[in-house]
Design a protein around this motif. Structure first.
Motif, short mmCIF file in Angstrom:
data_model
loop_
_atom_site.label_atom_id
_atom_site.label_comp_id
_atom_site.label_asym_id
_atom_site.label_seq_id
_atom_site.Cartn_x
_atom_site.Cartn_y
_atom_site.Cartn_z
N ALA A 101 18.48 72.24 35.87
CA ALA A 101 17.41 71.51 35.18
C ALA A 101 17.33 70.05 35.60
O ALA A 101 16.61 69.26 34.98
CB ALA A 101 17.65 71.59 33.66
N ARG A 102 18.02 69.67 36.66
CA ARG A 102 18.13 68.25 37.02
C ARG A 102 16.78 67.61 37.36
O ARG A 102 16.57 66.43 37.09
CB ARG A 102 19.11 68.07 38.18
N HIS A 103 15.86 68.36 37.95
CA HIS A 103 14.57 67.77 38.31
C HIS A 103 13.71 67.49 37.08
O HIS A 103 12.75 66.71 37.17
CB HIS A 103 13.83 68.70 39.28
N GLN A 104 14.03 68.11 35.96
CA GLN A 104 13.33 67.80 34.71
C GLN A 104 13.83 66.49 34.12
O GLN A 104 13.14 65.87 33.31
CB GLN A 104 13.53 68.93 33.71
N SER A 138 14.09 62.82 41.29
CA SER A 138 15.00 62.74 42.44
C SER A 138 15.95 63.93 42.51
O SER A 138 16.45 64.27 43.59
CB SER A 138 15.82 61.44 42.36
N GLY A 139 16.23 64.54 41.35
CA GLY A 139 17.22 65.61 41.31
C GLY A 139 18.64 65.11 41.45
O GLY A 139 19.58 65.90 41.63
N GLU A 140 18.84 63.80 41.32
CA GLU A 140 20.16 63.22 41.52
C GLU A 140 20.83 62.81 40.21
O GLU A 140 21.87 62.16 40.21
CB GLU A 140 20.06 62.01 42.45
N VAL A 141 20.23 63.23 39.09
CA VAL A 141 20.80 62.92 37.76
C VAL A 141 20.82 64.21 36.95
O VAL A 141 19.82 64.93 36.89
CB VAL A 141 19.95 61.87 37.01
N VAL A 142 21.95 64.53 36.36
CA VAL A 142 22.04 65.68 35.45
C VAL A 142 22.35 65.17 34.05
O VAL A 142 22.95 64.10 33.87
CB VAL A 142 23.10 66.71 35.88
N LEU A 143 21.96 65.96 33.06
CA LEU A 143 22.11 65.54 31.66
C LEU A 143 22.79 66.64 30.87
O LEU A 143 22.40 67.81 30.94
CB LEU A 143 20.73 65.23 31.06
N PHE A 144 23.83 66.25 30.10
CA PHE A 144 24.47 67.14 29.14
C PHE A 144 24.10 66.67 27.73
O PHE A 144 24.16 65.47 27.45
CB PHE A 144 25.99 67.12 29.30
N SER A 145 23.75 67.61 26.89
CA SER A 145 23.31 67.23 25.55
C SER A 145 24.43 66.61 24.73
O SER A 145 24.18 65.86 23.80
CB SER A 145 22.76 68.45 24.81
N GLN A 146 25.68 66.93 25.06
CA GLN A 146 26.81 66.29 24.38
C GLN A 146 27.96 66.11 25.36
O GLN A 146 28.04 66.83 26.36
CB GLN A 146 27.27 67.10 23.18
N GLY A 147 28.83 65.17 25.05
CA GLY A 147 29.95 64.91 25.93
C GLY A 147 31.10 65.86 25.68
O GLY A 147 31.05 66.72 24.81
N GLY A 148 32.15 65.69 26.46
CA GLY A 148 33.35 66.49 26.28
C GLY A 148 33.48 67.65 27.23
O GLY A 148 34.57 68.18 27.41
N CYS A 149 32.38 68.08 27.82
CA CYS A 149 32.43 69.22 28.74
C CYS A 149 33.03 68.78 30.08
O CYS A 149 32.49 67.86 30.73
CB CYS A 149 31.04 69.80 28.95
N PRO A 150 34.12 69.39 30.53
CA PRO A 150 34.67 69.03 31.84
C PRO A 150 33.72 69.49 32.95
O PRO A 150 33.46 70.68 33.09
CB PRO A 150 36.00 69.78 31.89
#
Length: 397
Positions: free
Chosen positions: A271-274, A278-290
């Motif tokens: 889903a990075r292009h959303q 650039s497709g060079e940023v990814v997003l996690f809805s919450q932290g803690g995930c390795p």
């Protein structure tokens, strides 16, 4: 997510053979995540001599299945190989015959780490013969590992997928089964192979000793050189229990924690292009995930053309972080660090300097920053990408 319930391993031993018994399923999937709890119960029964009475009546059509391995000092590779086999339905009631007598070994259904023969068709899995030089890669060219196999690796290569389908209830063809199979070799079995074959991790003298590996702990269960008793049977039984617990614990972790984290990262990468064109940023809805290990792996699997530079996630305070993706798993160098002029600046001063509202900080090392909002953290990543596009020399720092 799955959770694995581990059940008791009952071990019985006499001087020449070991009998391990357990119910047919070692690991059971729990259907309710709310009640998911991983339990380990180990019940050890170790009479000095085995009763002459069989555990169950056998007929002429039901000969006892036998696993053969060498007697004397034992090592982690054959202990693990025997444990793996004993988890499979066809070997769950097998007697483990520890001997070097060719006649006794010839009567065994499967032989590991002794006998001087590697022949899967005959179920002979030794690696000590001079002609043996096989690795996972040589036997399975699609796999990358070139470490010479020990009996543990040979048994895992030939029975590992069957083992995992039995213990996890994943089906053949399930992509998660493939991932688990590779992960357990790379992060558990390969170490045993390398140590047993005397393969160093690196060239040159080590700066310090590591004496607590699984192989080392198995070795310490052998009789001391000056002990009055040199009987290895009790130590072999203890080693089987220890190695088995550790293998099952590692499998439980990979299935219940590591695989779900991989799924989260894979979804974010796709889903990075959303998040940013650039497709060079990814997003996690919450932290803690390795995420680091999974991100590097998934970039290859998904054929990501432009390497991902930033990861966004929320912290425990509900604020947002922008973290730089490192150049590799074991380096502090980043693919792209946050702007140098922002580093070490905080709060309003940083917001004023950057022109981005809600800034909280940028670490002096430039590898992470914070903002009060998701959009603000994303804007910090975007500004850094834009600056790097204007000055390509700054894209790695």
């Amino acid at each position: 997510m799955w959770c694995i319930r581990r059940i008791a391993l009952n071990l019985k031993i006499n001087t020449f053979q070991i009998n391990l018994t357990k119910p047919a399923s070692v690991l059971q999937l729990l259907h309710s995540q709310a009640s998911c709890r991983c339990l380990l119960s180990v019940d050890v029964k170790a009479p000095r001599y085995m009763s002459t009475q069989p555990k169950r009546l056998r007929t002429a059509n039901m000969p006892a299945v036998k696993i053969g391995t060498h007697n004397g000092s034992f090592h982690c590779d054959e202990v693990l190989a025997c444990f793996i086999l004993r988890q499979l339905p066809e070997y769950k009631d097998a007697e483990i015959i520890r001997t070097r007598d060719p006649k006794q070994l010839a009567e065994c259904d499967i032989v590991v780490d002794v006998g001087g023969e590697f022949d899967p068709k005959k179920h002979r899995y030794d690696h000590h013969q001079r002609t043996f030089a096989d690795s996972f890669h040589s036997l399975r060219p699609e796999k990358p590992w070139v470490t010479k196999l020990s009996s543990a690796g040979l048994v895992y290569l030939h029975f590992g997928r069957q083992l995992l389908t039995h213990l996890t209830q994943l089906k053949e063809g399930d992509r998660q089964l493939d991932v688990l199979f590779d992960k357990l070799y790379e992060n558990f079995v390969e170490e045993v192979d390398a140590i047993d074959n005397g393969i160093s991790q690196y060239d040159g003298e080590a700066l310090y000793a590591v004496s607590t590996t699984l192989s080392a702990r198995v070795g310490h269960l052998n009789p001391r050189w000056n002990s009055k008793s040199q009987d290895t049977e009790e130590g072999f039984r203890k080693a089987m229990k220890m190695v088995g617990e550790e293998f099952l614990d590692r499998l439980e972790f990979y299935q219940s924690s590591w695989l779900p984290a991989r799924a989260v990262v894979e979804e974010a990468v796709k889903a990075r292009h959303q998040v940013d064109p650039s497709g060079e940023v990814v997003l996690f809805s919450q932290g803690g995930c390795p995420w680091k290990e999974h991100l590097f792996s998934l970039e290859k699997d998904l054929k990501v053309e432009s390497p991902i530079k930033f990861v966004l996630f929320s912290d425990q305070n509900g604020q947002w972080r922008v973290q730089c993706v490192p150049a590799g798993l074991n380096t502090f160098q980043n693919r792209l660090s946050l702007l140098e002029e922002w580093r070490g600046i905080r709060d309003e001063a940083l917001s004023k300097l950057s022109g981005i509202e809600g800034c909280v900080f940028v670490h002096a090392g430039g590898f992470i920053g914070g903002n009060k909002s998701q959009e603000g953290a994303l804007e910090m990543a975007r500004r850094t990408l834009q600056a790097a596009a204007k000055s390509p020399a700054n894209r790695s720092s």
